[in-house]
Write a protein that holds these residues in place. Structure first.
Motif, PDB file in Angstrom:
ATOM      1  N   ASP A 104      76.509  19.330  -8.739  1.00 33.08           N
ATOM      2  CA  ASP A 104      76.058  17.942  -8.879  1.00 33.08           C
ATOM      3  C   ASP A 104      74.914  17.599  -7.933  1.00 33.08           C
ATOM      4  OD1 ASP A 104      77.977  17.418 -10.833  1.00 33.08           O
ATOM      5  OD2 ASP A 104      79.485  16.855  -9.341  1.00 33.08           O
ATOM      6  N   GLY A 105      74.542  18.528  -7.069  1.00 31.25           N
ATOM      7  CA  GLY A 105      73.517  18.220  -6.067  1.00 31.25           C
ATOM      8  C   GLY A 105      72.255  19.043  -6.178  1.00 31.25           C
ATOM      9  N   VAL A 106      71.945  19.534  -7.379  1.00 30.47           N
ATOM     10  CA  VAL A 106      70.775  20.406  -7.538  1.00 30.47           C
ATOM     11  C   VAL A 106      69.477  19.645  -7.254  1.00 30.47           C
ATOM     12  CG1 VAL A 106      69.491  21.866  -9.132  1.00 30.47           C
ATOM     13  CG2 VAL A 106      71.991  21.830  -9.224  1.00 30.47           C
ATOM     14  N   ARG A 107      69.336  18.489  -7.851  1.00 27.89           N
ATOM     15  CA  ARG A 107      68.105  17.714  -7.628  1.00 27.89           C
ATOM     16  C   ARG A 107      68.007  17.286  -6.168  1.00 27.89           C
ATOM     17  NH1 ARG A 107      66.541  11.872 -10.323  1.00 27.89           N
ATOM     18  NH2 ARG A 107      64.395  11.761  -9.524  1.00 27.89           N
ATOM     19  N   GLN A 108      69.113  16.921  -5.563  1.00 31.83           N
ATOM     20  CA  GLN A 108      69.118  16.553  -4.151  1.00 31.83           C
ATOM     21  C   GLN A 108      68.664  17.729  -3.290  1.00 31.83           C
ATOM     22  OE1 GLN A 108      71.396  15.825  -6.376  1.00 31.83           O
ATOM     23  NE2 GLN A 108      72.286  13.805  -6.065  1.00 31.83           N
ATOM     24  N   ALA A 109      69.167  18.918  -3.610  1.00 27.76           N
ATOM     25  CA  ALA A 109      68.830  20.106  -2.823  1.00 27.76           C
ATOM     26  C   ALA A 109      67.341  20.420  -2.904  1.00 27.76           C
ATOM     27  CB  ALA A 109      69.651  21.293  -3.311  1.00 27.76           C
ATOM     28  N   TYR A 110      66.777  20.328  -4.098  1.00 30.82           N
ATOM     29  CA  TYR A 110      65.345  20.604  -4.233  1.00 30.82           C
ATOM     30  C   TYR A 110      64.509  19.520  -3.556  1.00 30.82           C
ATOM     31  CZ  TYR A 110      65.418  24.778  -7.114  1.00 30.82           C
ATOM     32  OH  TYR A 110      65.561  26.068  -7.556  1.00 30.82           O
TER      33      TYR A 110
ATOM     34  N   ASN B 290      80.652  25.976  -5.083  1.00 29.10           N
ATOM     35  CA  ASN B 290      81.457  25.198  -6.029  1.00 29.10           C
ATOM     36  C   ASN B 290      81.993  23.892  -5.428  1.00 29.10           C
ATOM     37  OD1 ASN B 290      83.342  26.258  -4.302  1.00 29.10           O
ATOM     38  ND2 ASN B 290      84.502  27.372  -5.881  1.00 29.10           N
ATOM     39  N   ARG B 291      81.290  23.346  -4.476  1.00 25.20           N
ATOM     40  CA  ARG B 291      81.705  22.087  -3.868  1.00 25.20           C
ATOM     41  C   ARG B 291      81.613  20.942  -4.868  1.00 25.20           C
ATOM     42  NH1 ARG B 291      77.607  21.123   0.851  1.00 25.20           N
ATOM     43  NH2 ARG B 291      78.019  23.358   1.052  1.00 25.20           N
ATOM     44  N   GLU B 292      82.380  19.915  -4.646  1.00 21.98           N
ATOM     45  CA  GLU B 292      82.274  18.694  -5.433  1.00 21.98           C
ATOM     46  C   GLU B 292      81.351  17.722  -4.715  1.00 21.98           C
ATOM     47  OE1 GLU B 292      86.150  17.133  -6.086  1.00 21.98           O
ATOM     48  OE2 GLU B 292      86.809  18.815  -7.329  1.00 21.98           O
ATOM     49  N   GLY B 293      80.690  16.868  -5.477  1.00 25.67           N
ATOM     50  CA  GLY B 293      79.816  15.884  -4.874  1.00 25.67           C
ATOM     51  C   GLY B 293      78.401  16.396  -4.681  1.00 25.67           C
ATOM     52  N   THR B 294      77.586  15.567  -4.022  1.00 34.09           N
ATOM     53  CA  THR B 294      76.154  15.853  -3.911  1.00 34.09           C
ATOM     54  C   THR B 294      75.703  16.189  -2.498  1.00 34.09           C
ATOM     55  OG1 THR B 294      75.583  13.507  -3.541  1.00 34.09           O
ATOM     56  CG2 THR B 294      75.710  14.281  -5.834  1.00 34.09           C
ATOM     57  N   LEU B 295      76.632  16.357  -1.565  1.00 32.66           N
ATOM     58  CA  LEU B 295      76.259  16.672  -0.188  1.00 32.66           C
ATOM     59  C   LEU B 295      75.452  17.973  -0.137  1.00 32.66           C
ATOM     60  CD1 LEU B 295      76.551  16.064   2.890  1.00 32.66           C
ATOM     61  CD2 LEU B 295      78.550  17.577   2.835  1.00 32.66           C
ATOM     62  N   VAL B 296      74.359  17.945   0.625  1.00 35.38           N
ATOM     63  CA  VAL B 296      73.505  19.120   0.794  1.00 35.38           C
ATOM     64  C   VAL B 296      73.616  19.602   2.234  1.00 35.38           C
ATOM     65  CG1 VAL B 296      71.140  19.997   0.737  1.00 35.38           C
ATOM     66  CG2 VAL B 296      71.900  18.342  -0.985  1.00 35.38           C
ATOM     67  N   ASP B 297      73.927  20.880   2.417  1.00 35.98           N
ATOM     68  CA  ASP B 297      73.957  21.493   3.746  1.00 35.98           C
ATOM     69  C   ASP B 297      72.610  22.149   4.036  1.00 35.98           C
ATOM     70  OD1 ASP B 297      76.508  20.738   4.394  1.00 35.98           O
ATOM     71  OD2 ASP B 297      77.432  22.634   3.807  1.00 35.98           O
ATOM     72  N   ILE B 298      72.084  21.886   5.226  1.00 37.94           N
ATOM     73  CA  ILE B 298      70.854  22.539   5.687  1.00 37.94           C
ATOM     74  C   ILE B 298      71.225  23.428   6.864  1.00 37.94           C
ATOM     75  CG2 ILE B 298      68.517  22.200   6.568  1.00 37.94           C
ATOM     76  CD1 ILE B 298      68.657  19.335   5.451  1.00 37.94           C
TER      77      ILE B 298
END
Length: 224
Positions: A135-141, A157-165
């Motif tokens: 669910d966070g592909v656009r957020q990650a890019y 396979n996490r749920e939600g849109t959290l992005v780890d850097i």
């Protein structure tokens, strides 16, 4: 003259025409049924629901797709998200003290939602590793545009849109792009820097056992 007067030839011709029409109706009816059956059969073969007469399938059934590509493509024709709608966790995967805090301060100034900062728990040898869920592909890019150099995009396979850097041993302060960099144009279409596949065709890695709550996702739940 008597037969013509009595209408016998006309009666025979009418009967012939009637039989001909009946045969045409039967023939056309059979053709319509055959075409309908063929269409249904062809659609079933194409979808993989029915075994076709050929040894090579038209499409690869779901679950049998194999590829060495692990990079997820960004959504088609998508632009960066508003930073206030992107929650990030900044993790230090290097031996440099305070690295996650300094990077998170810059991203905070750029209006990203900083969920937390922490040490990664192990060493990352590369530059920047960005980890996200389906669910966070656009957020990650959107986040990835901030960094120069090699950026490793990892789907789990996490749920939600959290992005780890994750900031690695090769990361340098110069790798955090200036807001004036052309790569940070908000109207720029998001693109992958290597061969990629849609998110549904990539096997995700296992997500961390626990993730911090993402205020962005919490707000979405409340608004819905």
């Amino acid at each position: 003259m008597t037969e013509r007067a009595n209408g016998r030839p006309d009666a025979r011709r009418a009967q012939v025409r009637r039989h001909r029409r009946e045969r045409q109706i039967v023939v056309f009816g059979v053709l319509v049924i055959a075409l309908a059956f063929t269409g249904v059969f062809a659609a079933g073969v194409y979808k993989g629901d029915i075994d076709g007469p050929f040894s090579q399938p038209f499409v690869t059934p779901v679950g049998e797709f194999e590829s060495d590509v692990t990079l997820v493509c960004p959504p088609v024709n998508s632009t960066p998200m508003l930073h206030r709608n992107v929650g990030v966790r900044v993790l230090n995967g290097s031996d440099v003290s305070g690295l996650a805090g300094s990077v998170s301060s810059v991203l905070d100034e750029r209006n990203y939602v900083i969920v937390t900062t922490a040490n990664w728990g192990r060493t990352y040898a590369g530059n920047v590793r960005i980890v996200f869920g389906p669910d966070g592909v656009r957020q990650a890019y959107t986040v990835a545009q901030n960094f120069d150099g090699d950026v490793d995009m990892v789907l789990d396979n996490r749920e939600g849109t959290l992005v780890d850097i994750v900031l690695g041993e090769e990361y340098q302060s110069a790798n955090l792009r200036s807001t004036l960099a052309p790569e940070l144009d908000p109207d720029l279409i998001l693109t992958a820097n290597a061969e990629c596949l849609p998110v549904g065709l990539i096997t995700p890695e296992p997500a961390p056992r626990s993730l911090p709550a993402n205020p962005v996702d919490e707000k979405k739940k409340q608004d819905s």
